[in-house]
Every structure is written in C-alpha cells, then in structure tokens.
Design an enzyme around this catalytic site. Structure first.
Site, mmCIF file in Angstrom:
data_model
loop_
_atom_site.group_PDB
_atom_site.id
_atom_site.type_symbol
_atom_site.label_atom_id
_atom_site.label_comp_id
_atom_site.label_asym_id
_atom_site.label_seq_id
_atom_site.Cartn_x
_atom_site.Cartn_y
_atom_site.Cartn_z
ATOM 1 N N GLU A 1 -13.237 3.764 18.898
ATOM 2 C CA GLU A 1 -13.261 2.240 19.908
ATOM 3 C C GLU A 1 -12.619 1.066 19.261
ATOM 4 O O GLU A 1 -13.350 0.178 19.610
ATOM 5 C CB GLU A 1 -15.351 2.373 19.514
ATOM 6 N N HIS B 1 -18.582 13.151 23.218
ATOM 7 C CA HIS B 1 -20.199 13.497 24.592
ATOM 8 C C HIS B 1 -19.879 14.659 25.006
ATOM 9 O O HIS B 1 -20.910 15.403 25.443
ATOM 10 C CB HIS B 1 -19.076 12.878 26.577
ATOM 11 N N MET C 1 -12.467 6.542 29.171
ATOM 12 C CA MET C 1 -13.843 7.193 28.643
ATOM 13 C C MET C 1 -13.342 8.770 29.500
ATOM 14 O O MET C 1 -13.148 9.223 30.554
ATOM 15 C CB MET C 1 -14.840 7.215 29.575
ATOM 16 N N PHE D 1 -12.608 -1.177 32.861
ATOM 17 C CA PHE D 1 -12.952 -1.139 33.723
ATOM 18 C C PHE D 1 -12.187 -1.935 35.238
ATOM 19 O O PHE D 1 -12.510 -1.260 36.453
ATOM 20 C CB PHE D 1 -14.167 -1.689 33.984
ATOM 21 N N GLY E 1 -6.867 6.187 26.331
ATOM 22 C CA GLY E 1 -6.965 7.247 27.433
ATOM 23 C C GLY E 1 -8.308 6.780 28.275
ATOM 24 O O GLY E 1 -8.907 5.767 27.500
ATOM 25 N N GLY F 1 -11.825 12.546 25.674
ATOM 26 C CA GLY F 1 -11.257 13.783 25.384
ATOM 27 C C GLY F 1 -10.591 12.643 23.857
ATOM 28 O O GLY F 1 -11.127 13.346 22.968
ATOM 29 N N GLN G 1 -11.277 -0.647 20.862
ATOM 30 C CA GLN G 1 -10.860 -1.676 22.117
ATOM 31 C C GLN G 1 -11.903 -2.808 21.272
ATOM 32 O O GLN G 1 -11.917 -3.708 22.370
ATOM 33 C CB GLN G 1 -10.631 -0.887 23.235
HETATM 34 P P1 ADP Z 1 -13.880 9.853 25.035
HETATM 35 O O1 ADP Z 1 -13.846 9.837 23.718
HETATM 36 O O2 ADP Z 1 -12.557 9.449 24.987
HETATM 37 O O3 ADP Z 1 -14.467 9.312 26.158
HETATM 38 P P2 ADP Z 1 -14.950 12.521 24.291
HETATM 39 O O4 ADP Z 1 -14.294 13.275 23.158
HETATM 40 O O5 ADP Z 1 -16.512 11.420 24.027
HETATM 41 O O6 ADP Z 1 -13.767 11.474 25.522
HETATM 42 O O7 ADP Z 1 -15.472 13.438 25.274
HETATM 43 C C1 ADP Z 1 -14.265 14.713 26.319
HETATM 44 C C2 ADP Z 1 -15.945 15.529 26.527
HETATM 45 O O8 ADP Z 1 -16.563 14.563 27.753
HETATM 46 C C3 ADP Z 1 -14.370 16.433 27.297
HETATM 47 O O9 ADP Z 1 -14.316 17.633 26.547
HETATM 48 C C4 ADP Z 1 -15.810 16.981 28.281
HETATM 49 O O10 ADP Z 1 -16.509 18.470 27.606
HETATM 50 C C5 ADP Z 1 -16.436 16.058 28.850
HETATM 51 N N1 ADP Z 1 -16.862 15.379 29.589
HETATM 52 C C6 ADP Z 1 -17.417 15.157 31.064
HETATM 53 N N2 ADP Z 1 -16.778 14.750 31.567
HETATM 54 C C7 ADP Z 1 -15.365 14.459 31.723
HETATM 55 C C8 ADP Z 1 -14.993 14.260 32.778
HETATM 56 N N3 ADP Z 1 -15.181 13.425 33.861
HETATM 57 N N4 ADP Z 1 -13.452 14.556 32.455
HETATM 58 C C9 ADP Z 1 -13.210 15.437 31.235
HETATM 59 N N5 ADP Z 1 -13.876 15.763 30.583
HETATM 60 C C10 ADP Z 1 -15.827 15.394 31.463
#
Ligand code: ADP
Ligand code: ZN
Length: 191
Positions: free
Chosen positions: A89, A58, A17, A120, A15, A20, A91
C-alpha cells in the site's frame, strides 16, 4: 531477475485494486523466506482494511507486517542485517518514501513495494509513480473489469451504489463506499 550479487534494487508491483498486488507481494515474501533471507514487511498505519499487523490479499493470503505512520519511521525500523524490505500500500505513504527506498537499495537491500498506481479518478497516486520511475523492475498487473470482462487497470469508487464524483477526497475514512476493478471504457468519474 533476483540474482544480482552484492547490489540492492527496487521492485514495484502495481495496478488497480483486485489486480493481485498483495498476492504477488506475499508470494515474493514467502520465496524470500524459503531462501532464508532476512526480511521485514511494512505497511502504512492509515490502512486498516483487514488488520493492522498483516498484509492480506482479497483471496485470504496473509503475511505478518509492521504498520508504520511515515517513511522516516520505516527507515529507522529497518535493521542493519535485513536483506529484503517489503512494503504494501505504498500509495498511502508520504513522498519521502521514494528516498527511503533509494537509500535502502543503495545499502544493498532488495526493496519490494506494492501499491496502486492511480487513485479512483485515474490520476497518479502518491509516491507509486515516482517509485515506478526509479525502480529496476516494474510489474503492472491487471484485474478483470466487473462490467465487461476486459482487463481492468482502473479502480472505480462507488458511494451508495453510484460512481464517486471527481471532487470527493482521495482518501475517505469510514464512509459507505466500495471499490470495483474497471477498464478504461467502463471507468466513470462524474464531474
Ligand atoms: P490487490 O492487492 O491488487 O488489491 P489482491 O492480491 O488483494 O489484489 O487480490 C487479488 C484477488 O482478488 C484475485 O486473485 C481474485 O481472487 C480476487 N478478485 C476479486 N475481484 C476481482 C476482479 N475484478 N479481478 C481480478 N481478481 C479479483
Ligand atoms: Zn470494462
């Protein structure tokens, strides 16, 4: 989903960034530990978003990981009695990672990988798309578009507050850039 006996397999969590992926990967790592499986967690060395030795979401969830520079070194680092191999990660790995995951699954290991499916620009990113093709299970997660609130499957790169041009390199190290989750209609890639 995770009850197959005497057989390995590949699971992909993908998915944009903020969709989740790391959260979901960490959830699966925790559950494998609760099940007393022997698990090893890896990430590519190029990514030092938070820290070199952990997978971090995040939201602040965290799991210890070993940073490796390429897929060959990852393969050699996997111990014989390891039952679950988790990689974040993906990718950023070389395309050799696809064969490494196949070999580990052929050895009877459960291989759980997480990574961006698109860069991107909205183009397929590194080994992730091929891993999606050869995996037994694929979960494609969505974030929330920060422009319109719809489900978001794209990653918007911003440089100094403006959408990054398509001609920018895929991986920028140390630049004044940021990323946002956006849907198909809000995603902008100026040419
Ligand atoms: P990824 O690994 O896909 O980048 P993470 O698991 O690190 O995602 O982070 C997911 C978390 O980011 C969500 O649970 C939420 O708290 C936070 N978040 C911040 N911005 C967004 C957004 N635009 N959409 C969804 N979640 C977001
Ligand atoms: Zn949108």
């Amino acid at each position: 989903m995770h009850l197959m006996k005497d057989m390995g397999w590949i699971e992909v969590i993908t998915g944009s960034m903020y969709s989740g992926k790391s959260e979901e990967l960490i959830r699966r790592i925790k559950r494998a530990r609760i099940a007393r499986m022997k698990i090893q967690v890896f990430k590519p060395q190029v990514d030092d978003r938070y820290s070199k030795a952990s997978v971090k979401s995040h939201d602040g969830d965290e799991a210890e990981a070993v940073a490796v520079p390429d897929s060959g070194i990852l393969l050699r680092a996997v111990e014989k009695d390891t039952q679950v191999v988790a990689i974040d990660e993906v990718q950023f790995f070389d395309n050799g990672l696809v064969d490494v995951c196949r070999r580990l699954a052929d050895q009877g290991k459960r291989v759980v990988v997480a990574g961006l499916d698109m860069d991107f620009r909205g183009q397929p990113f590194g080994p992730t798309p091929t891993l999606m093709a050869v995996a037994e299970f694929v979960d494609k997660l969505q974030a929330i578009c920060i422009q319109c609130g719809n489900p978001a499957n794209r990653t918007q790169r911003m440089i100094n507050g403006k959408p990054a041009l398509a001609s920018e390199p895929t991986i920028l190290v140390g630049a004044a850039e940021s990323y946002e989750a956006r849907c198909r209609s809000c995603h902008e890639v100026p040419r």
